[in-house]
Design a protein around this motif. Structure first.
Motif, short mmCIF file in Angstrom:
data_model
loop_
_atom_site.label_atom_id
_atom_site.label_comp_id
_atom_site.label_asym_id
_atom_site.label_seq_id
_atom_site.Cartn_x
_atom_site.Cartn_y
_atom_site.Cartn_z
N VAL A 1 0.84 -1.20 0.00
CA VAL A 1 0.00 0.00 0.00
C VAL A 1 0.88 1.25 0.00
CG1 VAL A 1 -1.72 1.32 1.30
CG2 VAL A 1 -1.91 -1.18 1.14
N ALA A 2 1.93 1.24 0.83
CA ALA A 2 2.82 2.40 0.92
C ALA A 2 3.58 2.61 -0.39
CB ALA A 2 3.80 2.21 2.08
N ALA A 3 4.05 1.52 -1.00
CA ALA A 3 4.77 1.64 -2.27
C ALA A 3 3.86 2.17 -3.37
CB ALA A 3 5.35 0.28 -2.65
N GLN A 4 2.62 1.70 -3.39
CA GLN A 4 1.66 2.18 -4.39
C GLN A 4 1.42 3.67 -4.22
OE1 GLN A 4 -0.01 0.14 -6.75
NE2 GLN A 4 -0.87 2.02 -7.63
N ALA A 5 1.29 4.12 -2.99
CA ALA A 5 1.08 5.54 -2.72
C ALA A 5 2.29 6.38 -3.11
CB ALA A 5 0.76 5.74 -1.23
N ALA A 6 3.48 5.77 -3.04
CA ALA A 6 4.71 6.47 -3.39
C ALA A 6 5.01 6.42 -4.88
CB ALA A 6 5.88 5.89 -2.61
N GLY A 7 4.11 5.80 -5.66
CA GLY A 7 4.32 5.72 -7.10
C GLY A 7 5.24 4.59 -7.52
N SER A 8 5.45 3.61 -6.64
CA SER A 8 6.30 2.46 -6.95
C SER A 8 5.54 1.17 -6.67
CB SER A 8 7.60 2.50 -6.12
OG SER A 8 8.32 3.68 -6.38
N PRO A 9 4.57 0.80 -7.52
CA PRO A 9 3.77 -0.39 -7.28
C PRO A 9 4.63 -1.64 -7.09
CG PRO A 9 2.88 0.87 -9.11
CD PRO A 9 4.20 1.48 -8.78
N LEU A 10 4.12 -2.57 -6.28
CA LEU A 10 4.87 -3.77 -5.93
C LEU A 10 4.09 -5.01 -6.40
CD1 LEU A 10 7.40 -4.75 -4.39
CD2 LEU A 10 6.00 -4.81 -2.32
N PRO A 11 4.19 -5.35 -7.70
CA PRO A 11 3.49 -6.54 -8.19
C PRO A 11 4.06 -7.81 -7.57
CG PRO A 11 4.96 -5.67 -9.87
CD PRO A 11 4.95 -4.67 -8.75
N ASP A 12 3.33 -8.91 -7.72
CA ASP A 12 3.72 -10.12 -6.99
C ASP A 12 5.07 -10.68 -7.44
OD1 ASP A 12 2.78 -10.97 -9.47
OD2 ASP A 12 1.55 -12.60 -8.67
N HIS A 13 5.46 -10.50 -8.73
CA HIS A 13 6.75 -11.04 -9.15
C HIS A 13 7.92 -10.24 -8.57
CE1 HIS A 13 6.14 -7.87 -12.18
NE2 HIS A 13 7.42 -7.92 -12.44
N VAL A 14 7.69 -8.97 -8.25
CA VAL A 14 8.73 -8.18 -7.60
C VAL A 14 8.79 -8.50 -6.11
CG1 VAL A 14 9.48 -5.83 -7.00
CG2 VAL A 14 8.61 -6.33 -9.29
N ARG A 15 7.64 -8.63 -5.48
CA ARG A 15 7.63 -9.03 -4.07
C ARG A 15 8.31 -10.40 -3.89
NH1 ARG A 15 2.63 -9.09 -3.46
NH2 ARG A 15 2.24 -11.34 -3.43
N GLU A 16 8.07 -11.29 -4.85
CA GLU A 16 8.68 -12.62 -4.78
C GLU A 16 10.20 -12.55 -4.83
OE1 GLU A 16 7.22 -16.58 -6.75
OE2 GLU A 16 8.50 -15.54 -8.21
N VAL A 17 10.74 -11.72 -5.73
CA VAL A 17 12.20 -11.64 -5.83
C VAL A 17 12.81 -11.01 -4.59
CG1 VAL A 17 12.46 -9.37 -6.95
CG2 VAL A 17 14.04 -11.19 -7.51
N LEU A 18 12.09 -10.09 -3.94
CA LEU A 18 12.60 -9.46 -2.72
C LEU A 18 12.64 -10.45 -1.56
CD1 LEU A 18 10.63 -6.11 -2.97
CD2 LEU A 18 13.09 -6.40 -3.34
N ILE A 19 11.69 -11.38 -1.53
CA ILE A 19 11.59 -12.31 -0.40
C ILE A 19 12.36 -13.60 -0.68
CG2 ILE A 19 9.99 -13.68 0.99
CD1 ILE A 19 7.88 -11.53 0.47
N ARG A 20 12.21 -14.14 -1.89
CA ARG A 20 12.75 -15.48 -2.18
C ARG A 20 13.92 -15.46 -3.15
NH1 ARG A 20 10.34 -19.53 -0.17
NH2 ARG A 20 11.16 -20.96 -1.75
N GLY A 21 14.28 -14.28 -3.64
CA GLY A 21 15.42 -14.20 -4.55
C GLY A 21 15.10 -14.75 -5.93
N ARG A 22 16.05 -14.56 -6.87
CA ARG A 22 15.87 -15.12 -8.21
C ARG A 22 17.21 -15.13 -8.94
NH1 ARG A 22 11.74 -12.14 -10.26
NH2 ARG A 22 10.18 -13.58 -9.38
N VAL A 23 17.84 -16.27 -8.96
CA VAL A 23 19.09 -16.44 -9.71
C VAL A 23 18.92 -17.65 -10.63
CG1 VAL A 23 20.57 -15.39 -7.96
CG2 VAL A 23 20.10 -17.85 -7.86
N ALA A 24 19.85 -17.84 -11.55
CA ALA A 24 19.77 -18.96 -12.48
C ALA A 24 21.16 -19.24 -13.04
CB ALA A 24 18.78 -18.67 -13.61
N ASP A 25 21.32 -20.41 -13.61
CA ASP A 25 22.57 -20.84 -14.24
C ASP A 25 22.60 -20.35 -15.68
OD1 ASP A 25 24.64 -22.25 -15.50
OD2 ASP A 25 24.38 -24.00 -14.21
N GLY A 26 23.58 -19.53 -16.01
CA GLY A 26 23.70 -19.01 -17.38
C GLY A 26 24.74 -19.74 -18.21
N GLY A 27 25.11 -20.96 -17.81
CA GLY A 27 26.17 -21.68 -18.50
C GLY A 27 25.86 -22.04 -19.94
#
Length: 323
Positions: free
Chosen positions: A259-285
Motif C-alpha cells: 500500500v505504501a509503495a503504491q502511494a509512493a508511485g512504486s507499485p509492488l506486483p507479486d513477481h517483484v515481491r517474490e524476488v525481494l523475499i525469495r530471490g531469483r538467480v539462475a545458471d547461465g552456462g
C-alpha cells in the motif's frame, strides 16, 4: 540476400537499442517493427508502425504484408512497467497469439527469438534455487504465468513453421531510465526488505540484453537459454548500495508495504515481491557455451548504475552551451 528482421515491441528501450544495432549489421537487409508506443531513439533504416497489439484486425493486416526471415518477439509487457497488470497480461497473450500465430504461416520465417524471463521457473517450495534450462517451469506469479504462456505459443508456432525457437529467459532488465517496477521500488528513500529471507537475485543491463538477442538471432538455437549477469545481491545489499534505508519487515507487514509503495508511485506486483523475499538467480552456462555470451556488467555494477542520475545544470538565457 541478408536477414529481414521483424521486431514486436519496438517502442521499448531494449527493442530500440536492438534495432539500432541491427541497422549497422551488414548481414541484415531490413528491420521493421511495431508497438503501441514509438521508439525513443532516432532510427534510420528501421520502419516503425504504431499498432496496439490488442488491435488484432490492424495487426494482422500489417503482418500479412511482411515477409520476415527472423522474428524477434519482444512485445512482452511486464506488469506495472509500461502497462497495468491486467493490461500487460492481455497484451502479452494477444500479441503472442496474433504475431507468432500469423507469422508461423507466412513461409519465410527461418527462426524465432522470443523474450521470456526467469519468472517461469517460479519460487515454489520445491523449485531449485539456481535453475538451469532443464528445470521444469512452474511459475508462481502473474508475470511468470504470462511468460510461460508466451513460451508455449512460441514453441507451437515454431513447430508449424518448422523453424527453431530461441526462448531467452532474462533476468530483470534494469537501468536508471527503464520503467522496471523493481528499479523504481529500490530507489525509494526507505525500502522495505524481508527480515527473514532476503535471498540473492540477479539483474541484467539492457545493453547486455541486446547483445544476447543479437547473438541469438545469428545462432538460431532451438530451446531455452538463461540470460543473467555474473554475481547476485540481496535486497538489503542493493538498498545500501544506493544510500537508501532498508526497513526489515515480515509476514502481514508486506501488505502494508504494498500500500505504501503504491502511494509512493512504486507499485509492488507479486513477481517483484517474490524476488525481494525469495530471490531469483539462475545458471547461465548454456548461453555462455552456445552463444559465447557472458554479460559485461555484473549484477552489482547494474545495481550501482541504477542509482546514477546525471546532474542538472541550469543555464541562463543566452548563455553559450557546449555542443
Amino acid at each position: 540476400m541478408g536477414m529481414r528482421v521483424l521486431i514486436s515491441g519496438l517502442g521499448s528501450d531494449v527493442a530500440s537499442r536492438l534495432a539500432l544495432r541491427l541497422e549497422g549489421n551488414p548481414a541484415v537487409d531490413s528491420v521493421v517493427g511495431f508497438d503501441v508506443d514509438p521508439p525513443r531513439r532516432h532510427l534510420q533504416r528501421t520502419e516503425f508502425h504504431r499498432i496496439d497489439p490488442r488491435d488484432r484486425r490492424r495487426l494482422l493486416s500489417f503482418l500479412r504484408d511482411q515477409e520476415p526471415t527472423v522474428v524477434v518477439h519482444l512485445g512482452v509487457y511486464e506488469p506495472n512497467a509500461r502497462a497495468s497488470p491486467a493490461s500487460a497480461v492481455k497484451r502479452n497473450e494477444q500479441a503472442a497469439v496474433t504475431v507468432l500465430g500469423a507469422l508461423c504461416e507466412v513461409g519465410s520465417v527461418e527462426r524465432f527469438v522470443v523474450r521470456s524471463g526467469l519468472e517461469v521457473y517460479g519460487r515454489g517450495r520445491d523449485a531449485p534455487s539456481r535453475p538451469d534450462e532443464s528445470a521444469p517451469t512452474a511459475p508462481t506469479t502473474m508475470f511468470g504465468r504470462s511468460l510461460a504462456d508466451v513460451e508455449r505459443i512460441a514453441v507451437e508456432a515454431g513447430h508449424v513453421a518448422d523453424a527453431p525457437v530461441t526462448l531467452l529467459r532474462f533476468a530483470t532488465w534494469m537501468g536508471p531510465h527503464l520503467p522496471a517496477p523493481l528499479g523504481r521500488y529500490l530507489r525509494m528513500p526507505v525500502v522495505p526488505v524481508d527480515a527473514l529471507g532476503d535471498l540473492p537475485f540477479t539483474v541484467l543491463h539492457p545493453g547486455d540484453a541486446v547483445a544476447s538477442i543479437e547473438r541469438a538471432i545469428a545462432a538460431g538455437i532451438d530451446g531455452a537459454l538463461n540470460i543473467v549477469s555474473p554475481g547476485a545481491v540481496t535486497a538489503s545489499q542493493a538498498v545500501r548500495m544506493g544510500g537508501r534505508i532498508p526497513l526489515p519487515i515480515a509476514g502481514p507487514a508486506w501488505r502494508l508495504a504494498e500500500v505504501a509503495a503504491q502511494a509512493a508511485g512504486s507499485p509492488l506486483p507479486d513477481h517483484v515481491r517474490e524476488v525481494l523475499i525469495r530471490g531469483r538467480v539462475a545458471d547461465g552456462g548454456r548461453a555462455a557455451s552456445t552463444l559465447d555470451f557472458v554479460a559485461e556488467q555484473s549484477t552489482s555494477e547494474v545495481i550501482r548504475g541504477l542509482y546514477e542520475w546525471s546532474d542538472v545544470s541550469w543555464v541562463s538565457p543566452g548563455a553559450e552551451v557546449a555542443p
